[in-house]
Design a protein around this motif. Structure first.
Motif, short mmCIF file in Angstrom:
data_model
loop_
_atom_site.label_atom_id
_atom_site.label_comp_id
_atom_site.label_asym_id
_atom_site.label_seq_id
_atom_site.Cartn_x
_atom_site.Cartn_y
_atom_site.Cartn_z
N TYR A 1 106.85 58.70 21.85
CA TYR A 1 105.90 59.31 22.79
C TYR A 1 105.05 60.35 22.05
O TYR A 1 105.59 61.14 21.27
CB TYR A 1 106.70 59.99 23.92
N GLY A 2 103.75 60.33 22.29
CA GLY A 2 102.86 61.31 21.69
C GLY A 2 102.86 62.59 22.51
O GLY A 2 102.13 62.71 23.48
N GLN A 3 103.70 63.53 22.10
CA GLN A 3 103.77 64.81 22.81
C GLN A 3 102.44 65.56 22.66
O GLN A 3 101.96 66.21 23.58
CB GLN A 3 104.92 65.64 22.24
N GLU A 4 101.88 65.47 21.47
CA GLU A 4 100.50 65.84 21.18
C GLU A 4 99.91 64.59 20.52
O GLU A 4 100.60 63.59 20.41
CB GLU A 4 100.45 67.03 20.21
N GLN A 5 98.65 64.66 20.08
CA GLN A 5 98.19 63.55 19.25
C GLN A 5 99.13 63.48 18.06
O GLN A 5 99.55 64.51 17.51
CB GLN A 5 96.75 63.77 18.80
N PHE A 6 99.47 62.26 17.63
CA PHE A 6 100.59 62.06 16.73
C PHE A 6 100.32 60.83 15.88
O PHE A 6 99.92 59.79 16.39
CB PHE A 6 101.84 61.87 17.61
N LYS A 7 100.48 60.99 14.55
CA LYS A 7 100.40 59.85 13.63
C LYS A 7 101.72 59.71 12.91
O LYS A 7 102.33 60.72 12.53
CB LYS A 7 99.26 60.05 12.62
N MET A 8 102.13 58.45 12.72
CA MET A 8 103.42 58.23 12.06
C MET A 8 103.35 57.00 11.17
O MET A 8 102.52 56.10 11.37
CB MET A 8 104.54 58.06 13.08
N LEU A 9 104.22 57.00 10.17
CA LEU A 9 104.46 55.83 9.35
C LEU A 9 105.80 55.25 9.79
O LEU A 9 106.80 55.97 9.87
CB LEU A 9 104.53 56.21 7.86
N LEU A 10 105.82 53.96 10.10
CA LEU A 10 107.05 53.28 10.52
C LEU A 10 107.43 52.27 9.45
O LEU A 10 106.62 51.40 9.10
CB LEU A 10 106.82 52.56 11.85
N VAL A 11 108.65 52.40 8.91
CA VAL A 11 109.19 51.44 7.95
C VAL A 11 110.46 50.86 8.56
O VAL A 11 111.42 51.58 8.80
CB VAL A 11 109.50 52.10 6.59
N LEU B 1 101.35 51.83 10.16
CA LEU B 1 100.85 53.14 10.57
C LEU B 1 100.55 53.10 12.06
O LEU B 1 100.06 52.09 12.57
CB LEU B 1 99.55 53.47 9.83
N PHE B 2 100.85 54.18 12.75
CA PHE B 2 100.56 54.29 14.18
C PHE B 2 99.84 55.60 14.46
O PHE B 2 100.15 56.63 13.85
CB PHE B 2 101.85 54.30 15.01
N SER B 3 98.93 55.58 15.42
CA SER B 3 98.40 56.81 16.00
C SER B 3 98.59 56.74 17.51
O SER B 3 98.38 55.68 18.12
CB SER B 3 96.93 57.03 15.64
N PHE B 4 99.03 57.85 18.08
CA PHE B 4 99.25 57.97 19.53
C PHE B 4 98.33 59.04 20.05
O PHE B 4 98.35 60.17 19.55
CB PHE B 4 100.69 58.43 19.82
N ASP B 5 97.54 58.72 21.05
CA ASP B 5 96.82 59.78 21.75
C ASP B 5 97.86 60.58 22.53
O ASP B 5 98.96 60.08 22.82
CB ASP B 5 95.75 59.19 22.68
N LYS B 6 97.54 61.80 22.88
CA LYS B 6 98.47 62.64 23.66
C LYS B 6 98.88 61.89 24.92
O LYS B 6 98.06 61.30 25.61
CB LYS B 6 97.79 63.96 24.02
N ASP B 7 100.19 61.91 25.21
CA ASP B 7 100.81 61.30 26.39
C ASP B 7 100.87 59.78 26.35
O ASP B 7 101.26 59.16 27.33
CB ASP B 7 100.14 61.76 27.69
N GLU B 8 100.50 59.15 25.23
CA GLU B 8 100.66 57.70 25.10
C GLU B 8 102.04 57.42 24.50
O GLU B 8 102.62 58.26 23.83
CB GLU B 8 99.56 57.10 24.23
N GLU B 9 102.56 56.21 24.77
CA GLU B 9 103.93 55.93 24.31
C GLU B 9 104.14 54.45 24.05
O GLU B 9 103.38 53.59 24.51
CB GLU B 9 104.95 56.40 25.34
N ILE B 10 105.19 54.17 23.28
CA ILE B 10 105.77 52.85 23.18
C ILE B 10 107.09 52.97 23.93
O ILE B 10 107.97 53.75 23.55
CB ILE B 10 106.00 52.42 21.71
N SER B 11 107.21 52.23 25.03
CA SER B 11 108.37 52.39 25.91
C SER B 11 109.64 51.88 25.25
O SER B 11 109.62 51.24 24.19
CB SER B 11 108.12 51.71 27.25
N THR B 12 110.76 52.15 25.89
CA THR B 12 112.08 51.86 25.33
C THR B 12 112.22 50.38 24.97
O THR B 12 111.91 49.50 25.77
CB THR B 12 113.17 52.27 26.34
N HIS B 13 112.68 50.14 23.75
CA HIS B 13 112.91 48.79 23.25
C HIS B 13 113.96 48.89 22.14
O HIS B 13 114.40 49.98 21.79
CB HIS B 13 111.60 48.18 22.72
N GLU B 14 114.35 47.74 21.61
CA GLU B 14 115.27 47.70 20.48
C GLU B 14 114.63 46.92 19.34
O GLU B 14 113.76 46.11 19.56
CB GLU B 14 116.60 47.02 20.89
N SER B 15 115.10 47.21 18.13
CA SER B 15 114.60 46.53 16.94
C SER B 15 115.77 45.87 16.21
O SER B 15 116.89 46.36 16.29
CB SER B 15 113.91 47.54 16.01
#
Length: 109
Positions: free
Chosen positions: A96-106, A41-55
């Motif tokens: 990138y959190g365009q607004e506050q943003f929560k996501m599930l990453l699988v 689970l991730f939460s992003f405050d507005k304008d916070e980001e995980i920069s470009t990467h690969e998985s």
């Protein structure tokens, strides 16, 4: 192979309530991690980001709340609550959190 952690079992859960926003931060909570799959689970405050990467695995992102911008191979996608997108393995991507943003990453390896 380990099971789920940091989460109650055998009860109904609202995933977006299991992670809080922190001012100026990206917060993560790992629910499962092994050689085959990662669930976070991730939460992003507005304008916070995980920069470009690969998985090394295909990564399914599901928006739980708010609005996020997912960039894959330079193409931007706006993700809203209830929507999902797959970031393919070994393709550059960013979140990138365009607004506050929560996501599930699988991630499936």
């Amino acid at each position: 192979m380990s099971g789920m952690k940091n989460i109650e079992k055998g009860e109904i859960l609202a995933l977006k309530e299991l992670i809080a926003y922190q001012p100026g931060q990206v917060v993560s909570r790992t629910l499962a991690q092994n050689d085959a799959v990662s669930v976070t689970l991730f939460s992003f405050d507005k304008d916070e980001e995980i920069s470009t990467h690969e998985s090394g695995g295909d990564a399914l992102v599901t928006c739980l709340e708010g609005v996020g911008k997912i960039t894959i191979d330079g193409n931007a996608y706006e993700l809203h609550e209830g929507e999902s997108i797959v970031m393919p393995a070994r393709h550059p991507h960013a979140v990138y959190g365009q607004e506050q943003f929560k996501m599930l990453l699988v991630v499936v390896f």
